[in-house]
Design a protein around this motif. Structure first.
Motif, short mmCIF file in Angstrom:
data_model
loop_
_atom_site.label_atom_id
_atom_site.label_comp_id
_atom_site.label_asym_id
_atom_site.label_seq_id
_atom_site.Cartn_x
_atom_site.Cartn_y
_atom_site.Cartn_z
N THR A 98 24.27 21.33 73.78
CA THR A 98 25.73 20.49 74.19
C THR A 98 25.17 19.09 74.12
O THR A 98 26.07 18.48 74.72
CB THR A 98 26.19 21.10 75.63
OG1 THR A 98 25.05 20.82 76.52
CG2 THR A 98 26.26 22.50 75.68
N THR A 135 31.86 32.15 77.33
CA THR A 135 31.27 30.95 76.94
C THR A 135 32.14 30.15 75.89
O THR A 135 32.30 28.90 76.06
CB THR A 135 29.82 31.04 76.49
OG1 THR A 135 29.07 31.69 77.87
CG2 THR A 135 29.05 29.91 76.38
N ARG A 183 34.63 27.17 76.29
CA ARG A 183 34.35 25.73 76.06
C ARG A 183 35.41 25.23 75.25
O ARG A 183 35.58 23.94 75.58
CB ARG A 183 33.19 25.80 75.27
CG ARG A 183 32.66 24.53 74.64
CD ARG A 183 31.24 24.62 73.80
NE ARG A 183 30.88 23.33 73.61
CZ ARG A 183 29.91 22.56 74.31
NH1 ARG A 183 29.72 23.08 75.50
NH2 ARG A 183 29.41 21.52 74.05
#
Length: 390
Positions: free
Chosen positions: A13, A164, A168
């Protein structure tokens, strides 16, 4: 197109260090032309020609087969490609960059760099994003397909992946292809090659829709498939399944036809009727992956007649969508032959997109533009008549 545990996830990330090239002198901070609001002042732009509220999209080339080609990542390095991507389209779909093998290459590691870049590009260019895809039988990573997992472990892996990825991009994805290609052409569930249905049973499909909706209640959740343009065994299977899921209160919002067509075969004349029956269930409908491939000898080029037939297929597909009130999303699967998936997967066929390798516009491009322009004109006339009447 067709294909963790939280404490230990090593997410990729970092702030994007991809060398995203600027598109024009008026580009945003990391490239891409600033998009104009809905207007007919730019009639050669598909997004500007479209009726208000109707989005025109394309797949964003990258990942998948592109990794094996002799060119750099198109989205990252091709300046002209990015300029056209921002200028022409009001919706983008990651071609491969959100599929399991790309975004989740190891059990405890995600790679969000390319997906993040696409979502950011869309934001700068006032585009919506279609997420593609969460539950599929293809393009899964080897660690998943070859792993020795219990049913409980697989369910945990799937839920954590959905949590996830969807988490996001919550609030940034307009539509999700939640379940992709879960039936074969005979209308039977893929119980052999779909790891999720095979190991966890058909009920896992409803569970994933519920999970996604819990995480991002505003996103529209779709079934997506190919060879479902007509009323046939495969689309009938979706029609029956969706009715059952809706009766159970499962949050299914849409049904989309991919539209990978070929001039080898006739046009699906009942496309509009098929979309209408799903619309009658209260669903949104969409065309998500349209391309029209042609037979061309190696080293040859399409004839004028072939290009006219291709343009006709593009036009008729768009007309069918425009004719159905709830069909407000129309996506072509790439816009240039330069990065098309077709020659890689269909021997002897190609030239499937609306622009050439050099970004020259084909008759198919103008067929879409003119059809959108005419639909917008009719829409404006209806609004004007309603206003005068009021």
């Amino acid at each position: 197109m067709r294909s963790i545990r939280f404490a230990t996830v090593a997410l990729a990330t970092t702030a994007l260090t991809l060398p995203l090239m600027t598109g024009t002198a008026t580009a945003g901070p990391a490239g891409g032309e600033k998009a104009a609001p809905h207007s007919h002042a730019a009639p050669d732009r598909l997004r500007s020609a479209a009726p208000e509220g109707f989005v025109v999209g394309t797949a964003v080339a990258g990942g998948g087969h592109h990794l094996e080609q002799d060119y750099p990542d198109p989205f990252t390095y091709d300046r002209e490609y990015r300029k056209i991507l921002g200028r022409q389209f009001s919706s983008v779909s990651p071609e491969n960059q959100m599929k399991w093998d790309y975004i989740h290459p190891e059990r405890d590691r995600y790679d969000f760099a390319q997906a993040d870049a696409i979502v950011e590009f869309a934001k700068r260019n006032k585009q919506v994003v279609r997420g593609h895809t969460l539950l599929w039988h293809s393009q899964n990573p080897a660690w998943l397909e070859e792993g020795d997992f219990s049913k409980e472990e697989l369910r945990t892996i799937l839920r954590e992946h959905v949590t996830t990825v969807v988490g996001r991009y919550a609030g940034k994805i307009q539509q999700w292809d939640v379940a992709n290609e879960i039936f074969d052409d005979q209308g039977d569930l893929r119980t052999r090659d779909n790891i999720w249905i095979r190991e966890l049973g058909p009920g896992i499909v409803a569970d994933v829709f519920r999970w996604v909706h819990e995480i991002d209640p505003k996103a529209k959740l779709f079934f997506n498939d190919y060879n479902v343009e007509s009323v046939n065994a495969k689309s009938d299977a979706y029609y029956a399944l969706i009715q059952d899921l809706l009766a159970q209160g499962v949050p299914v919002h849409g049904f989309s036809v991919q539209g990978h067509l070929s001039t080898r075969y006739g046009f699906p004349d009942d496309l509009e009727d098929n979309l209408r029956r799903f619309d009658a269930l209260g669903l949104e409908t969409a065309v998500t992956e349209l391309d029209v491939r042609m037979d061309v000898p190696e080293g040859g080029a399409p004839t004028k007649a072939q290009e006219r037939q291709q343009a006709d297929y593009y036009r008729r597909t768009l007309e069918a969508c425009l004719a159905v009130e709830g069909c407000d999303s129309f996506t072509i699967w790439g816009f240039t032959d330069k990065y098309s998936w077709v020659p890689v997967f269909f021997e002897g066929e190609g030239f499937a997109n609306v622009m050439t390798d050099d970004f020259d516009r084909k008759p198919a491009f103008y067929a879409l533009r003119d059809t959108l322009r005419e639909a917008a004109r009719k829409d404006d006339c209806k609004k004007s008549h309603k206003h005068r009447k009021g």
